[in-house]
Every structure is written in structure tokens, then in C-alpha cells.
Design an enzyme around this catalytic site. Sequence first.
Site, PDB file in Angstrom:
ATOM      1  N   MET A  73     -16.926 -14.344  17.558  1.00 67.46           N
ATOM      2  CA  MET A  73     -16.673 -15.595  18.262  1.00 67.46           C
ATOM      3  C   MET A  73     -15.422 -16.296  17.761  1.00 67.46           C
ATOM      4  SD  MET A  73     -20.588 -17.024  18.374  1.00 67.46           S
ATOM      5  CE  MET A  73     -20.197 -18.448  19.378  1.00 67.46           C
ATOM      6  N   THR A  81     -10.223 -19.967   7.859  1.00 66.73           N
ATOM      7  CA  THR A  81      -9.950 -19.686   6.458  1.00 66.73           C
ATOM      8  C   THR A  81     -11.242 -19.434   5.684  1.00 66.73           C
ATOM      9  OG1 THR A  81      -9.951 -22.060   6.019  1.00 66.73           O
ATOM     10  CG2 THR A  81      -7.829 -21.042   6.423  1.00 66.73           C
ATOM     11  N   ASP A  92     -13.247 -34.489   8.544  1.00 66.37           N
ATOM     12  CA  ASP A  92     -12.422 -33.534   9.308  1.00 66.37           C
ATOM     13  C   ASP A  92     -12.790 -33.580  10.793  1.00 66.37           C
ATOM     14  OD1 ASP A  92     -10.409 -31.705   9.661  1.00 66.37           O
ATOM     15  OD2 ASP A  92     -11.620 -29.963   9.126  1.00 66.37           O
ATOM     16  N   VAL A 128     -17.082 -16.105  12.424  1.00 68.87           N
ATOM     17  CA  VAL A 128     -18.292 -16.496  13.128  1.00 68.87           C
ATOM     18  C   VAL A 128     -18.624 -15.396  14.121  1.00 68.87           C
ATOM     19  CG1 VAL A 128     -19.401 -18.186  14.631  1.00 68.87           C
ATOM     20  CG2 VAL A 128     -17.792 -18.947  12.880  1.00 68.87           C
TER      21      VAL A 128
END
Length: 436
Positions: A103, A107, A222, A111
Site C-alpha cells: 500500500m 522512512t 505531525d 504498509v
Amino acid sequence: METQRVTELPLRNMDKRPRKRPRLTWDVPPPAPPPPKVLSAMYCGQDFGNGVIPNYAYTNLFYRDVPVPHNCSPPWRPDDKDGHYVFAIGENLTPSYRILSKMGEGTFGQVLECFDNEKKEVVAIKIVRSIHKYREAAMIEIDVLQRLARHDIGGTRCVQIRNWFDYRNHICIVFEKLGPSLYDFLRKNSYRSFPIDLVRELGRQLLESVAFMHDLRLIHTDLKPENILLVSSEYIKVPDCKFLSRSTKDGSYFKNLPKSSAIKLIDFGSTTFEHQDHSYVVSTRHYRAPEVILGLRWNYPCDLWSVGCILVELCSGEALFQTHENLEHLAMMERVLGPLPQHMAVRADRHAEKYFRRGTRLDWPDGATSRESMRAVWKLPRLPNLIMQHVDHSAGDLIDLLQGLLRYDPAERLKAREALGHPFFKREPRRCGYTL
């Protein structure tokens, strides 16, 4: 008006926007014994950008190996040079999970889309690189995910962790499978902005998720469109309201909208608790708050600055501050929002004080690195003008909300629950020939 329903976005031109920032680097552990030889099978290493992009399978590395029965793990094989797990489409990741596709990659690792052989459902598994510091960061993320899951009744705000395990020196985190990120949706939709009523609904959910995290004394640090996933991959194709007066024979006069507006937050690898050290640099560049750039201590308000930047991007189609350098970034802020407060400038740390003259005035344009940098700043409009270029109604309320979220002084910035009470979120939606 008739709409077309589709389940997978067409892939358009990839842009050069930098993806997730590098977090940590270190050496790969010593290699283990080589795998046994044999018949042909196709294996995947790494060759994809950051983010989670559904329905893509990349196969760029070929091994010869013994076929693997579906009810057991594959034979051992070494990781690639960067510590990523090397896998084959169709084989098992432990006897419990069968690999369907790749997917995405970042870093942190990869996935994979997998089928849970026990629960008979499709899941997303984050396989962390076999590097010590990444493993440590993954264990912290698991702790945050489990804490969120205990309090997120119904699992509507953040991605749900299903399981985790340590497999061949890789921390593997099993998640529910979601749709594309808001950034991927925009990118594959030629950066066409979302309608203001959809921006309102996405913004409301985003602020609810942020408020939920802040109530638990967690700071995401983030927030960005890449880390906000649509729950469903389905979308509808509708005429673009901006082009209704023109011929619609060309497909460019249509745009895609998510069939469902439900979203969830992901990527808690940088999440921190309120009591932890808050002196280091956080957030991806475009969404980084001024107090972070100036080296001042940050806290919950840095998430709200990011939310403000995200809302502008959703209603314009482009990142508000498209920059890669601190002085230019601060100059862009002043161009859009007005001058930085003197009390923040004088408190800037030793790394940031060089961006100011006499300690208070930004060293711009004298400190610009190039004419291109100066043009990038000069072309930006003031915030009200920018919003009015893209929003036909609710512009006044949205501008007022953004001015509260994008206040320089974090002490004066709107809190998540305060923002949720803003009049912008109380307007009734107006539709343009389709149902949100």
C-alpha cells in the site's frame, strides 16, 4: 443531477512535493544466513513514496525460492539494504495474515494490505524497519495507539489498532484498512479544491480528533493532509461548479468528491505527551508553527496552527506555505498574516536570531537566497484575499476562524474546542448539484 460512482481514483501526474520528513537513520544490522534456492516467486522490496495509497502493488525485486504453503510462514530471507522486510505477494506474514499488496512506504518501513485469515477481513499492516531506533519509536506509537483506542468509543476519530507483533526483528502493527489520504485524493484529483461545505465537515472532524487527543494530554505534532485518511475509497464524479457555464465535453470540467466525508487521523509515531521535552523541531515543513521555527518551546497550539494550514489547503488545493527554508517560510507568514510579534522575535533561539535585523525585524528581502525565493513570497496574497479567491459563501466565517487558528502567539491561538464552537461550523450546507 446524475453522478458517476467509482471506487478507485485515476492516477494523474505525480508532483515533486516532499513527503514525510526523515526522522532517524542508522546502520542495518548484520545480515543473516542466505535463503534456500529454487522455483520462481515474485518478491517486493522498496520502491514507493511515503504515505498510504490503496490498491497499488509494486514488485521490483525477484528471488528464486521454494513456494510457500498458505498456512505457514515463508522461509527466512535477508532484509534489503535499508532494513525493510522483503516479501512476496500471496505469501503469509505469520500464519495469520496473507499479503495482498503493497500500500505504501515511508522512512519507518512499509504498509502492506493483508487478509486476516482468522477474522476474515482485510487489514493494513505497518512493518517497521529492523533498525533499533525505529523499533523503539514503533513501541512508543503502539503505546499511544492503545491509549487512544481505550478512550475512542466507537473508533471514529483515530485509526484503530487491531494487533501488533514482533516478526523476524520487525515490529508489525495491524490496523483497520482505510481509504486514501486527503493529500492523495487532492493529488489524483489534479489539486482541485474541495467544496466549502465539505471543508467544513472535514475541518469539524479534524478538530474533534485533535480535541480528543489534547484531552488525553497528547500532542500529535505531525498533522497534515497525508496523515488524514478517508474511511472509504469510494468517490463520485461531478461537474466542477467553476466550469458549469462552459462546455462539459472535456473531462477536466469534472472533479471527484469523496462519497463519504468520514475521516480518521493516522501516524502517531511523532506523538508526544504534554509532560515530555518540547524543545526539538516537530511537524512537516509546510505545517510547522512559528514557535517551532523560532526555537521557542511548543505545546498543544502547534497542532492548531497545522489545522489552519490544512483548512486553507483543502479549500484552495495547494499548500499555504510552499517552502523549504526557514527565513523564506517566516517571510511567507508575514506576507499572508502580517508582521511577527516583536516579543517572539526577541526570544528566538541562537539558531533563529540570524533571521532578524536588530533582533526584531525580519531580514527580508535582504536575506533572500534568490530572486525565485523573493518571487515566491511576493506572489502570495493576504489571507482574506486568498480565501475569497476560492470560497463563494462562508468566506467571512472561514477567514475569521483561520485568523484564530493562525495567530502567531500560541497563547492567543484558538484551542481545538474553542474552534469547534466557531460560527463557521454552525452554517447550513449549500450543495452544488450533488449530495455530500
